[in-house]
Design a protein around this motif. Structure first.
Motif, PDB file in Angstrom:
ATOM      1  N   ARG A  85     -13.246  33.467  -3.688  1.00 34.91           N
ATOM      2  CA  ARG A  85     -11.839  33.668  -3.319  1.00 34.91           C
ATOM      3  C   ARG A  85     -11.196  32.331  -3.011  1.00 34.91           C
ATOM      4  O   ARG A  85     -11.864  31.357  -2.642  1.00 34.91           O
ATOM      5  CB  ARG A  85     -11.695  34.655  -2.159  1.00 34.91           C
ATOM      6  CG  ARG A  85     -12.376  34.476  -0.783  1.00 34.91           C
ATOM      7  CD  ARG A  85     -12.884  33.216  -0.367  1.00 34.91           C
ATOM      8  NE  ARG A  85     -13.360  33.128   0.987  1.00 34.91           N
ATOM      9  CZ  ARG A  85     -13.054  32.113   1.816  1.00 34.91           C
ATOM     10  NH1 ARG A  85     -12.294  31.127   1.428  1.00 34.91           N
ATOM     11  NH2 ARG A  85     -13.553  32.062   3.021  1.00 34.91           N
ATOM     12  N   ALA A 108      -8.236  31.104  -0.500  1.00 34.76           N
ATOM     13  CA  ALA A 108      -7.631  31.743   0.675  1.00 34.76           C
ATOM     14  C   ALA A 108      -6.601  30.848   1.362  1.00 34.76           C
ATOM     15  O   ALA A 108      -6.820  30.388   2.478  1.00 34.76           O
ATOM     16  CB  ALA A 108      -8.745  32.134   1.651  1.00 34.76           C
ATOM     17  N   PRO A 109      -5.497  30.587   0.709  1.00 31.96           N
ATOM     18  CA  PRO A 109      -4.499  29.713   1.336  1.00 31.96           C
ATOM     19  C   PRO A 109      -3.693  30.434   2.421  1.00 31.96           C
ATOM     20  O   PRO A 109      -3.533  31.649   2.369  1.00 31.96           O
ATOM     21  CB  PRO A 109      -3.581  29.340   0.163  1.00 31.96           C
ATOM     22  CG  PRO A 109      -3.658  30.529  -0.745  1.00 31.96           C
ATOM     23  CD  PRO A 109      -5.065  31.061  -0.621  1.00 31.96           C
ATOM     24  N   SER A 110      -3.234  29.665   3.380  1.00 30.40           N
ATOM     25  CA  SER A 110      -2.286  30.200   4.358  1.00 30.40           C
ATOM     26  C   SER A 110      -0.894  29.903   3.803  1.00 30.40           C
ATOM     27  O   SER A 110      -0.623  28.759   3.461  1.00 30.40           O
ATOM     28  CB  SER A 110      -2.441  29.490   5.704  1.00 30.40           C
ATOM     29  OG  SER A 110      -3.774  29.598   6.128  1.00 30.40           O
ATOM     30  N   ARG A 135      -6.668  35.424  -1.808  1.00 31.12           N
ATOM     31  CA  ARG A 135      -6.524  36.013  -0.472  1.00 31.12           C
ATOM     32  C   ARG A 135      -5.473  35.241   0.303  1.00 31.12           C
ATOM     33  O   ARG A 135      -5.602  34.023   0.471  1.00 31.12           O
ATOM     34  CB  ARG A 135      -7.866  35.966   0.253  1.00 31.12           C
ATOM     35  CG  ARG A 135      -7.880  36.829   1.498  1.00 31.12           C
ATOM     36  CD  ARG A 135      -9.190  36.684   2.216  1.00 31.12           C
ATOM     37  NE  ARG A 135      -9.188  35.500   3.060  1.00 31.12           N
ATOM     38  CZ  ARG A 135     -10.288  34.919   3.524  1.00 31.12           C
ATOM     39  NH1 ARG A 135     -11.472  35.401   3.200  1.00 31.12           N
ATOM     40  NH2 ARG A 135     -10.215  33.865   4.308  1.00 31.12           N
ATOM     41  N   ASP A 186      -3.977  34.269   3.574  1.00 28.91           N
ATOM     42  CA  ASP A 186      -4.336  34.251   5.000  1.00 28.91           C
ATOM     43  C   ASP A 186      -3.064  34.170   5.838  1.00 28.91           C
ATOM     44  O   ASP A 186      -2.640  33.093   6.265  1.00 28.91           O
ATOM     45  CB  ASP A 186      -5.260  33.047   5.281  1.00 28.91           C
ATOM     46  CG  ASP A 186      -6.690  33.280   4.779  1.00 28.91           C
ATOM     47  OD1 ASP A 186      -6.932  34.330   4.147  1.00 28.91           O
ATOM     48  OD2 ASP A 186      -7.554  32.420   5.022  1.00 28.91           O
ATOM     49  N   TYR A 216      -7.769  33.196  11.992  1.00 25.09           N
ATOM     50  CA  TYR A 216      -8.406  33.122  10.678  1.00 25.09           C
ATOM     51  C   TYR A 216      -9.931  33.235  10.744  1.00 25.09           C
ATOM     52  O   TYR A 216     -10.548  33.887   9.898  1.00 25.09           O
ATOM     53  CB  TYR A 216      -7.961  31.818  10.004  1.00 25.09           C
ATOM     54  CG  TYR A 216      -9.022  31.189   9.172  1.00 25.09           C
ATOM     55  CD1 TYR A 216      -9.263  31.631   7.874  1.00 25.09           C
ATOM     56  CD2 TYR A 216      -9.836  30.180   9.693  1.00 25.09           C
ATOM     57  CE1 TYR A 216     -10.279  31.085   7.119  1.00 25.09           C
ATOM     58  CE2 TYR A 216     -10.847  29.624   8.940  1.00 25.09           C
ATOM     59  CZ  TYR A 216     -11.071  30.089   7.668  1.00 25.09           C
ATOM     60  OH  TYR A 216     -12.080  29.562   6.935  1.00 25.09           O
ATOM     61  N   SER A 246     -11.393  35.960   8.371  1.00 28.27           N
ATOM     62  CA  SER A 246     -12.094  35.491   7.185  1.00 28.27           C
ATOM     63  C   SER A 246     -13.514  36.053   7.104  1.00 28.27           C
ATOM     64  O   SER A 246     -13.993  36.442   6.036  1.00 28.27           O
ATOM     65  CB  SER A 246     -12.130  33.958   7.216  1.00 28.27           C
ATOM     66  OG  SER A 246     -12.660  33.459   6.031  1.00 28.27           O
ATOM     67  N   ARG A 253     -15.066  25.289   0.140  1.00 31.98           N
ATOM     68  CA  ARG A 253     -13.867  24.860   0.879  1.00 31.98           C
ATOM     69  C   ARG A 253     -14.073  23.435   1.353  1.00 31.98           C
ATOM     70  O   ARG A 253     -15.136  22.833   1.141  1.00 31.98           O
ATOM     71  CB  ARG A 253     -13.569  25.820   2.032  1.00 31.98           C
ATOM     72  CG  ARG A 253     -14.728  26.034   2.980  1.00 31.98           C
ATOM     73  CD  ARG A 253     -14.406  27.169   3.955  1.00 31.98           C
ATOM     74  NE  ARG A 253     -15.472  27.416   4.903  1.00 31.98           N
ATOM     75  CZ  ARG A 253     -15.495  28.455   5.713  1.00 31.98           C
ATOM     76  NH1 ARG A 253     -14.525  29.350   5.692  1.00 31.98           N
ATOM     77  NH2 ARG A 253     -16.487  28.615   6.568  1.00 31.98           N
ATOM     78  N   HIS A 293     -14.126  22.275   7.255  1.00 30.99           N
ATOM     79  CA  HIS A 293     -14.536  23.606   7.726  1.00 30.99           C
ATOM     80  C   HIS A 293     -16.015  23.691   8.102  1.00 30.99           C
ATOM     81  O   HIS A 293     -16.500  24.776   8.429  1.00 30.99           O
ATOM     82  CB  HIS A 293     -14.254  24.648   6.643  1.00 30.99           C
ATOM     83  CG  HIS A 293     -12.807  25.069   6.573  1.00 30.99           C
ATOM     84  ND1 HIS A 293     -12.209  25.812   7.557  1.00 30.99           N
ATOM     85  CD2 HIS A 293     -11.852  24.828   5.658  1.00 30.99           C
ATOM     86  CE1 HIS A 293     -10.940  26.032   7.243  1.00 30.99           C
ATOM     87  NE2 HIS A 293     -10.691  25.441   6.093  1.00 30.99           N
TER      88      HIS A 293
HETATM   89  N1  GLU Z   1      -6.914  29.820   5.143  1.00 27.83           N
HETATM   90  C1  GLU Z   1      -7.989  28.891   5.288  1.00 27.83           C
HETATM   91  C2  GLU Z   1      -7.488  27.506   4.979  1.00 27.83           C
HETATM   92  O1  GLU Z   1      -6.527  27.380   4.229  1.00 27.83           O
HETATM   93  C3  GLU Z   1      -9.116  29.274   4.370  1.00 27.83           C
HETATM   94  C4  GLU Z   1     -10.347  28.474   4.538  1.00 27.83           C
HETATM   95  C5  GLU Z   1     -11.515  29.148   3.836  1.00 27.83           C
HETATM   96  O2  GLU Z   1     -11.609  28.967   2.626  1.00 27.83           O
HETATM   97  O3  GLU Z   1     -12.252  29.868   4.447  1.00 27.83           O
HETATM   98  O4  GLU Z   1      -7.988  26.533   5.493  1.00 27.83           O
END
Ligand code: GLU
Length: 446
Positions: free
Chosen positions: A8, A10-12, A42, A44, A186, A190, A204, A208
């Motif tokens: 996935r 997963a952007p905010s 996804r 976020d 998140y 997540s 990612r 993280h």
């Molecule tokens: N929304 C998170 C971000 O943009 C996703 C990070 C992830 O891939 O788990 O940093």
């Protein structure tokens, strides 16, 4: 459970996505496609104050422009009940506790710890509150934030890029998963999503890594199986400085507006930071077939937006006039001249935006550049230049006549004429260009 690969992106939706986000999106996309798997977009968006629909649309537009397609869209804002259920489970297990410290109090605690040379890890004061103390705090301050009680042991995983990584739970503060205002963070959302959606691989940014230690603990507490993780290095500017401040100017939408070709961006971002060379790849399938995450290194990766230009230029050279007929027609180039216009310009442009300058030159003429010592020569030559439309033969017959009259030849003959007609020292083949040239400003300058 099937062994289908599911990844996935997963952007905010709190801003326009940039090259750094693209790197993440692309790696996850390529892995899923290589394995015949599924790719989830996804969103976020549990932060209702900062998330905007405009950015959700922008993310989709950017990915579509690049040809990165998703199998389905999931939105965290539509899944809040799931996160509440997970929170309840953690409470029942005794792994979730309410804490009432204000940001100022937490800050003070951190400073004291640092002063004493200790790591600024949350001291778990809230865990030791009696029921009465907790009720009193709640009455006084309202609901508290909810923290996950980490096991103070090491969490180890085999990272797809970093190799074995180990995070000591004792060195990390118990993370807040639900804020005092009720916002689900998140980290929890997540974990729930990755588990329920059967995500098998998460790629990612290396910012993280600590988070991953925490998330694996939460997943295990909830009975889930953690996916495989890989953390790519962060991008730096060409000098090695942080790119984070400049990322605002490296939004995909800005690069699109600057005329950067999607193929250039994809070719660069799918290989940059790996031991594979960056080469222009026109087809997505080539990128998919050649992608190997184990070839990426952990060192920060230098990114230079300038590199996108030669790749874009090279891509444009692969196109036919028919491929760019809309862009050419939009400039006002008559259909019967489109083919020639493209043949003449395509190796002399960086982006399609440069076509406009060429069309202006052909239709309005160029400001001539004439060196003093060539003035007489150019004047003589222009007297021999036919008036009216030029054709395929104009350049050859004209320069032959000029040679005969002036005795000049080679560079001494051609260069001053190119300069006089185009204002430039180099460019397209003059013979091919002449039929397009409608105005010779140099006639008025000598
Ligand atoms: N929304 C998170 C971000 O943009 C996703 C990070 C992830 O891939 O788990 O940093």
């Amino acid at each position: 459970m099937s062994d289908k690969v599911i990844t996935r992106f997963a952007p905010s939706p709190t801003g326009w996505i940039h090259v750094g986000n693209l790197r993440t999106a692309l790696m996850n996309y390529l892995i899923s496609q290589q394995q015949g798997g599924e790719f989830i977009l996804r969103i976020d968006d549990t932060d209702q104050n900062r998330s905007k629909e405009e950015y959700v649309d922008g993310i989709k537009r950017d990915l579509e422009w690049l040809g990165i397609t998703w199998d389905r869209v999931e939105r965290q804002s539509a899944r809040l009940e799931k996160y509440e259920e997970a929170a309840e489970k953690l409470r029942e297990m005794g792994r979730f506790y309410e804490a009432f410290e204000t940001p100022t109090e937490l800050d003070l605690k951190r400073k004291k710890q640092l002063n004493m040379g200790r790591p600024p890890v949350y001291d778990r004061a809230a865990l030791n509150l009696s029921d009465a103390e907790r009720d009193a705090l709640r009455a006084e301050r309202g609901a508290g934030a909810w923290r996950f009680k980490l096991n103070q042991s090491r969490t180890v995983w085999q990272d797809g890029i970093l190799g074995e990584v180990s995070i000591d739970g004792a060195s990390v503060s118990d993370p807040v998963l639900i804020r005092a205002d009720g916002q689900i963070l998140y980290t929890l959302a997540s974990v729930v999503d990755d588990t329920e959606m059967g995500v098998t691989h998460v790629v990612r940014g290396s910012d993280h890594v600590t988070n991953t230690g925490t998330q694996i603990q939460i997943m295990e507490a909830l009975g889930g199986t953690p996916p495989s993780f890989a953390h790519h290095s962060l991008l730096t500017d060409p000098q090695g400085g942080a790119l984070s401040k400049r990322l605002g100017t490296l939004a995909l939408k800005d690069l699109r507006e600057q005329g950067i070709a999607p193929q250039a961006l994809l070719s660069l971002m799918s290989r940059l930071g790996s031991s594979d060379p960056v080469e222009l790849r026109v087809e997505m399938q080539e990128l998919i077939d050649g992608f190997d995450i184990s070839r990426f290194g952990s060192a920060p990766t230098k990114f230079d937006a300038e590199d996108l230009k030669p790749l874009t230029a090279r891509y444009l050279q692969t196109l036919s006039a028919a491929d760019v007929s809309d862009e050419i027609a939009a400039l006002g180039v008559p259909a019967d001249q489109a083919e020639r216009f493209w043949a003449v310009t395509r190796e002399n442009i960086t982006t399609l935006h440069d076509l406009e300058g060429w069309w202006t030159l052909f239709t309005q003429g160029a400001d001539p550049v004439i060196a003093d010592e060539d003035r007489e020569f150019v004047a003589q030559a222009l007297e021999l230049l036919p008036v009216g439309a030029f054709d395929d033969d104009t350049w050859a017959s004209w320069t032959a006549a000029v040679k005969e009259k002036t005795g000049r030849k080679g560079k001494g003959l051609f260069m001053p004429l190119r300069h006089a007609l185009t204002g430039m020292p180099n460019g397209p083949d003059m013979g091919q260009m002449m039929p397009l040239l409608q105005v010779v400003k140099a006639r008025d300058a000598v």
